[in-house]
Design a protein around this motif. Structure first.
Motif, PDB file in Angstrom:
ATOM      1  N   UNK A   1       0.807  -1.216   0.000  1.00 36.90           N
ATOM      2  CA  UNK A   1       0.000   0.000   0.000  1.00 36.90           C
ATOM      3  C   UNK A   1       0.836   1.259   0.000  1.00 36.90           C
ATOM      4  N   UNK A   2       2.135   1.123  -0.109  1.00 36.69           N
ATOM      5  CA  UNK A   2       2.950   2.336  -0.152  1.00 36.69           C
ATOM      6  C   UNK A   2       4.425   2.051  -0.265  1.00 36.69           C
ATOM      7  N   UNK A   3       5.138   3.036  -0.689  1.00 37.20           N
ATOM      8  CA  UNK A   3       6.591   2.932  -0.762  1.00 37.20           C
ATOM      9  C   UNK A   3       7.184   4.317  -0.572  1.00 37.20           C
ATOM     10  N   UNK A   4       8.148   4.426   0.307  1.00 34.82           N
ATOM     11  CA  UNK A   4       8.718   5.732   0.602  1.00 34.82           C
ATOM     12  C   UNK A   4      10.221   5.620   0.766  1.00 34.82           C
ATOM     13  N   UNK A   5      10.908   6.649   0.339  1.00 34.08           N
ATOM     14  CA  UNK A   5      12.358   6.667   0.524  1.00 34.08           C
ATOM     15  C   UNK A   5      12.682   7.209   1.908  1.00 34.08           C
ATOM     16  N   UNK A   6      13.622   6.571   2.578  1.00 30.85           N
ATOM     17  CA  UNK A   6      14.017   7.019   3.908  1.00 30.85           C
ATOM     18  C   UNK A   6      15.386   7.694   3.841  1.00 30.85           C
ATOM     19  N   UNK A   7      15.588   8.592   4.755  1.00 26.85           N
ATOM     20  CA  UNK A   7      16.868   9.307   4.769  1.00 26.85           C
ATOM     21  C   UNK A   7      17.995   8.391   5.196  1.00 26.85           C
ATOM     22  N   UNK A   8      19.193   8.714   4.747  1.00 24.74           N
ATOM     23  CA  UNK A   8      20.375   7.917   5.067  1.00 24.74           C
ATOM     24  C   UNK A   8      20.274   6.493   4.541  1.00 24.74           C
ATOM     25  N   UNK A   9      19.417   6.314   3.561  1.00 21.91           N
ATOM     26  CA  UNK A   9      19.268   4.989   2.992  1.00 21.91           C
ATOM     27  C   UNK A   9      18.896   5.107   1.516  1.00 21.91           C
ATOM     28  N   UNK A  10      19.744   4.663   0.645  1.00 22.33           N
ATOM     29  CA  UNK A  10      19.502   4.750  -0.798  1.00 22.33           C
ATOM     30  C   UNK A  10      18.368   3.854  -1.261  1.00 22.33           C
TER      31      UNK A  10
ATOM     32  N   UNK B   1       9.203  -0.357   1.817  1.00 23.98           N
ATOM     33  CA  UNK B   1       7.897  -0.753   1.310  1.00 23.98           C
ATOM     34  C   UNK B   1       6.942  -1.047   2.458  1.00 23.98           C
ATOM     35  N   UNK B   2       5.677  -0.724   2.268  1.00 24.17           N
ATOM     36  CA  UNK B   2       4.662  -0.933   3.295  1.00 24.17           C
ATOM     37  C   UNK B   2       3.644  -1.961   2.822  1.00 24.17           C
ATOM     38  N   UNK B   3       3.385  -2.944   3.658  1.00 25.32           N
ATOM     39  CA  UNK B   3       2.443  -4.003   3.294  1.00 25.32           C
ATOM     40  C   UNK B   3       1.371  -4.152   4.365  1.00 25.32           C
ATOM     41  N   UNK B   4       0.213  -4.631   3.951  1.00 25.07           N
ATOM     42  CA  UNK B   4      -0.891  -4.925   4.870  1.00 25.07           C
ATOM     43  C   UNK B   4      -1.379  -6.336   4.590  1.00 25.07           C
ATOM     44  N   UNK B   5      -1.805  -7.023   5.651  1.00 27.05           N
ATOM     45  CA  UNK B   5      -2.352  -8.365   5.475  1.00 27.05           C
ATOM     46  C   UNK B   5      -3.722  -8.261   4.812  1.00 27.05           C
ATOM     47  N   UNK B   6      -3.939  -9.054   3.766  1.00 34.71           N
ATOM     48  CA  UNK B   6      -5.184  -8.934   2.993  1.00 34.71           C
ATOM     49  C   UNK B   6      -6.349  -9.644   3.659  1.00 34.71           C
ATOM     50  N   UNK B   7      -6.087 -10.374   4.712  1.00 31.26           N
ATOM     51  CA  UNK B   7      -7.162 -11.073   5.418  1.00 31.26           C
ATOM     52  C   UNK B   7      -8.112 -10.056   6.043  1.00 31.26           C
ATOM     53  N   UNK B   8      -9.394 -10.219   5.793  1.00 37.98           N
ATOM     54  CA  UNK B   8     -10.362  -9.261   6.331  1.00 37.98           C
ATOM     55  C   UNK B   8     -10.397  -9.341   7.856  1.00 37.98           C
TER      56      UNK B   8
END
Length: 120
Positions: free
Chosen positions: A50-59, A63-70
């Motif tokens: 559900x998302x991806x972001x660059x972090x500082x001090x890290x090239x 990645x952000x994930x969520x469990x698809x189980x309701x």
DNA sequence: CGAGTTTGACCCGCGC
DNA sequence: GCGCGGGTCAAACTCG
């Protein structure tokens, strides 16, 4: 201006905001590192990115994930460590409320060499 | 076709 | 008070 826009487009926005603020319930969280060439570690659960972001001090991006189980709002973050491409840091947040339906021998092998961060 | 990914915008807390 | 860094949303897109 921004708030007005938000309320016009989504009248329930402020309501949701309060609801969220009140929900201070913090989920259990723990992190560990693994040595792996691939960042997609199949632990038997199904994950939806559900998302991806660059972090500082890290090239490398995180990645952000969520469990698809309701009803299962377990989240996890995956990020490589700067300087060591072979190390992947995985952070879990929350607990699974359903069993694994796809056992993975590979994951079990990974579990044996993971390091859990004490603060979590 | 539908579940999952991509990707930029949006949101919010915090430090200066 | 403002800008930055980190987390999430959601529309468009992709692929089986």
């Amino acid at each position: 201006m921004e708030e007005d826009k938000c309320q016009v487009l989504f009248p329930c926005c402020s309501e949701e905001k309060e609801k969220r603020k009140k929900k201070k319930e913090r989920e259990p969280k723990f992190a560990f590192q693994t040595r792996s060439q691939v960042d997609i570690l199949d632990d038997g659960y199904r994950w939806r990115k559900y998302g991806q972001k660059a972090v500082k001090n890290n090239p490398f991006p995180r990645s952000y994930y969520k469990c698809t189980e309701e009803g299962c709002r377990v989240k996890k973050q995956v990020q490589r460590q700067s300087g060591d491409e072979g190390v992947v840091v995985t952070t879990y947040q929350g607990v699974h409320t359903h069993p694994v339906d796809k056992p993975s021998d590979n994951f079990h092998h990974i579990l044996t060499q993971m390091h859990i961060f004490p603060p979590y």
